[in-house]
Design a protein around this motif. Structure first.
Motif, PDB file in Angstrom:
ATOM      1  N   ALA A 147      15.092   4.918   5.022  1.00 43.83           N
ATOM      2  CA  ALA A 147      14.217   4.961   3.848  1.00 43.83           C
ATOM      3  C   ALA A 147      14.025   3.512   3.422  1.00 43.83           C
ATOM      4  O   ALA A 147      14.972   2.847   3.007  1.00 43.83           O
ATOM      5  N   THR A 148      12.814   3.015   3.551  1.00 46.70           N
ATOM      6  CA  THR A 148      12.535   1.595   3.354  1.00 46.70           C
ATOM      7  C   THR A 148      11.523   1.409   2.236  1.00 46.70           C
ATOM      8  O   THR A 148      10.514   2.117   2.186  1.00 46.70           O
ATOM      9  N   TYR A 149      11.812   0.471   1.342  1.00 42.09           N
ATOM     10  CA  TYR A 149      10.898   0.209   0.225  1.00 42.09           C
ATOM     11  C   TYR A 149      10.927  -1.271  -0.114  1.00 42.09           C
ATOM     12  O   TYR A 149      11.889  -1.987   0.214  1.00 42.09           O
ATOM     13  N   PRO A 150       9.865  -1.773  -0.762  1.00 44.26           N
ATOM     14  CA  PRO A 150       9.815  -3.198  -1.090  1.00 44.26           C
ATOM     15  C   PRO A 150      10.907  -3.590  -2.071  1.00 44.26           C
ATOM     16  O   PRO A 150      11.231  -2.845  -3.004  1.00 44.26           O
ATOM     17  N   ASN A 151      11.453  -4.761  -1.858  1.00 44.75           N
ATOM     18  CA  ASN A 151      12.451  -5.316  -2.774  1.00 44.75           C
ATOM     19  C   ASN A 151      11.704  -5.974  -3.933  1.00 44.75           C
ATOM     20  O   ASN A 151      11.589  -7.191  -4.028  1.00 44.75           O
ATOM     21  N   ALA A 152      11.172  -5.120  -4.817  1.00 47.58           N
ATOM     22  CA  ALA A 152      10.300  -5.577  -5.900  1.00 47.58           C
ATOM     23  C   ALA A 152      10.927  -5.230  -7.250  1.00 47.58           C
ATOM     24  O   ALA A 152      11.763  -4.328  -7.348  1.00 47.58           O
ATOM     25  N   PRO A 153      10.535  -5.929  -8.299  1.00 50.64           N
ATOM     26  CA  PRO A 153      11.124  -5.672  -9.621  1.00 50.64           C
ATOM     27  C   PRO A 153      10.899  -4.257 -10.147  1.00 50.64           C
ATOM     28  O   PRO A 153      11.685  -3.775 -10.956  1.00 50.64           O
ATOM     29  N   GLY A 159      13.783   2.497  11.738  1.00 49.02           N
ATOM     30  CA  GLY A 159      14.225   1.225  11.196  1.00 49.02           C
ATOM     31  C   GLY A 159      15.620   0.866  11.680  1.00 49.02           C
ATOM     32  O   GLY A 159      16.132   1.491  12.618  1.00 49.02           O
ATOM     33  N   PRO A 160      16.241  -0.122  11.045  1.00 53.15           N
ATOM     34  CA  PRO A 160      15.767  -0.834   9.858  1.00 53.15           C
ATOM     35  C   PRO A 160      14.772  -1.938  10.183  1.00 53.15           C
ATOM     36  O   PRO A 160      14.673  -2.370  11.326  1.00 53.15           O
ATOM     37  N   ILE A 161      14.052  -2.358   9.151  1.00 50.38           N
ATOM     38  CA  ILE A 161      13.145  -3.488   9.267  1.00 50.38           C
ATOM     39  C   ILE A 161      13.828  -4.673   8.596  1.00 50.38           C
ATOM     40  O   ILE A 161      14.014  -4.685   7.377  1.00 50.38           O
ATOM     41  N   ASP A 194       0.816  -1.207   0.000  1.00 52.70           N
ATOM     42  CA  ASP A 194       0.000   0.000   0.000  1.00 52.70           C
ATOM     43  C   ASP A 194       0.850   1.257   0.000  1.00 52.70           C
ATOM     44  O   ASP A 194       0.337   2.363  -0.201  1.00 52.70           O
ATOM     45  N   LEU A 195       2.146   1.113   0.261  1.00 47.44           N
ATOM     46  CA  LEU A 195       3.110   2.207   0.170  1.00 47.44           C
ATOM     47  C   LEU A 195       4.264   1.770  -0.720  1.00 47.44           C
ATOM     48  O   LEU A 195       4.634   0.591  -0.749  1.00 47.44           O
ATOM     49  N   ASP A 196       4.845   2.740  -1.425  1.00 43.56           N
ATOM     50  CA  ASP A 196       6.027   2.464  -2.244  1.00 43.56           C
ATOM     51  C   ASP A 196       7.320   2.724  -1.479  1.00 43.56           C
ATOM     52  O   ASP A 196       8.354   2.103  -1.763  1.00 43.56           O
ATOM     53  N   LEU A 197       7.262   3.649  -0.523  1.00 40.67           N
ATOM     54  CA  LEU A 197       8.461   4.082   0.197  1.00 40.67           C
ATOM     55  C   LEU A 197       8.007   4.645   1.534  1.00 40.67           C
ATOM     56  O   LEU A 197       6.937   5.252   1.624  1.00 40.67           O
ATOM     57  N   ALA A 198       8.828   4.463   2.576  1.00 41.26           N
ATOM     58  CA  ALA A 198       8.500   5.029   3.881  1.00 41.26           C
ATOM     59  C   ALA A 198       9.762   5.516   4.570  1.00 41.26           C
ATOM     60  O   ALA A 198      10.812   4.877   4.490  1.00 41.26           O
ATOM     61  N   SER A 257      12.184  -9.028   2.167  1.00 42.32           N
ATOM     62  CA  SER A 257      11.307  -8.408   1.172  1.00 42.32           C
ATOM     63  C   SER A 257      11.388  -6.890   1.177  1.00 42.32           C
ATOM     64  O   SER A 257      10.724  -6.237   0.369  1.00 42.32           O
ATOM     65  N   LEU A 258      12.211  -6.311   2.075  1.00 43.00           N
ATOM     66  CA  LEU A 258      12.318  -4.857   2.177  1.00 43.00           C
ATOM     67  C   LEU A 258      13.778  -4.432   2.080  1.00 43.00           C
ATOM     68  O   LEU A 258      14.684  -5.119   2.545  1.00 43.00           O
ATOM     69  N   VAL A 259      13.991  -3.262   1.467  1.00 44.94           N
ATOM     70  CA  VAL A 259      15.312  -2.645   1.366  1.00 44.94           C
ATOM     71  C   VAL A 259      15.350  -1.458   2.320  1.00 44.94           C
ATOM     72  O   VAL A 259      14.414  -0.648   2.355  1.00 44.94           O
ATOM     73  N   ASN A 260      16.433  -1.334   3.116  1.00 43.10           N
ATOM     74  CA  ASN A 260      16.585  -0.240   4.073  1.00 43.10           C
ATOM     75  C   ASN A 260      17.830   0.572   3.737  1.00 43.10           C
ATOM     76  O   ASN A 260      18.922   0.015   3.622  1.00 43.10           O
ATOM     77  N   LEU A 261      17.671   1.885   3.623  1.00 39.39           N
ATOM     78  CA  LEU A 261      18.808   2.792   3.470  1.00 39.39           C
ATOM     79  C   LEU A 261      18.865   3.694   4.703  1.00 39.39           C
ATOM     80  O   LEU A 261      17.847   4.284   5.080  1.00 39.39           O
TER      81      LEU A 261
END
Length: 298
Positions: free
Chosen positions: A269-275, A148-150, A140-144, A154-158
């Protein structure tokens, strides 16, 4: 010939286990999603999904196609990142933000996004970190920008930034100018972040280890409300000084010289590790640049 758009619709249908949710994600209609999936099944001569009452699940053939769909979509993302200029980016970035970031450098980030990616609209949802984590996992979100980190594959954390917590109160509270003990602090209500957040848990653990009578501990999801309560002398805020810089400069609030210290709050800054995470990844790196600038702390 299988179209990339069809593979993208197939990917999101499989990821979200729903034609309806895939249609919402792809900004199209549910019948259009069903037609694309049916065309893929006809092209390959196999069933890709098992239809259930409220969801769909991949067949063995569908799982095999999913691996290829991910590779195609990741390759497209890599191509866009390598070749396309920022001005070509289009779409909507669904961004979740901790209110602490709202009170510090979010406006600078929005300005940089507008300058760098003029074709991208940013939809902002301000929420607490646990809710944003769930929204990322549910797509439901692209970036948050959250605490963190989480640690999930399935999630990328910067790493973004960290802020310290301080004991902040109105000058009207009967506390001396020198060092304040925890016993003196707990004579007043303490006001901080919601119960299911790290700052609240860490504060509660500190108080539990003190062997002092339990103080009144108020949690609030609205940082603005916490600040106002502290300003009105209703208690001591346990919040970052950066969010009340103007109140501190104007003398409406002051940082207490208190010995008990709490761990800093680290944001990512966390976002899904998606294509198709290209836009989110670019925005995340831009946010890291903005957060690294020292002037927002001054």
């Amino acid at each position: 010939m299988v179209e990339l758009r069809s593979l993208e619709i197939f990917y999101w249908t499989a990821s979200l286990c729903s034609f309806r949710k895939a249609a919402e994600r792809m900004n199209t209609s549910q019948p259009a999603v069903s037609q694309r999936v049916a065309a893929l099944e006809e092209a390959f001569g196999v069933r890709l999904f098992e239809r259930r009452a409220r969801s769909v699940v991949l067949t063995p053939e569908g799982r095999e196609l999913m691996a290829y769909a991910e590779r195609f979509l990741r390759l497209r993302t890599e191509m866009m990142a390598a070749v396309a200029g920022p001005g070509i980016m289009r779409g909507v970035l669904r961004l979740g933000v901790s209110e602490t970031i709202v009170h510090t450098w979010l406006m600078r980030f929005i300005a940089r996004m507008s300058q760098t990616y003029p074709g991208v609209n940013v939809d902002i949802a301000v929420d607490i970190s646990p809710n944003m984590r769930d929204a990322l996992l549910n797509r439901d979100l692209d970036l948050a920008f959250l605490v963190g980190p989480i640690t999930m594959p399935s999630l990328v954390n910067l790493p973004l930034c960290s802020v310290s917590l301080a004991w902040i109160a109105a000058p009207s509270l009967a506390l001396g100018p020198g060092e304040v003990t925890l016993e003196e602090l707990t004579r007043f209500p303490l006001i901080t972040y919601p119960k299911n957040t790290n700052p609240y848990v860490q504060l509660r653990e500190l108080l539990a280890q003190s062997n002092l009578p339990p103080p009144r501990l108020h949690s609030n999801a609205s940082l603005s409300t916490i600040v106002r309560m502290a300003r009105e002398g209703l208690g001591i805020g346990v919040i970052p000084p950066e969010v009340v810089r103007h109140d501190l400069e104007a003398g409406r609030l002051r940082i207490l010289d208190a010995a008990p210290r709490l761990p800093d709050i680290a944001f990512t800054a966390t976002y899904p590790n998606a294509p198709d995470c290209g836009l989110a990844a670019r925005a995340a790196h831009l946010a890291c640049d903005v957060a690294a600038a020292p002037d927002w702390r001054q």
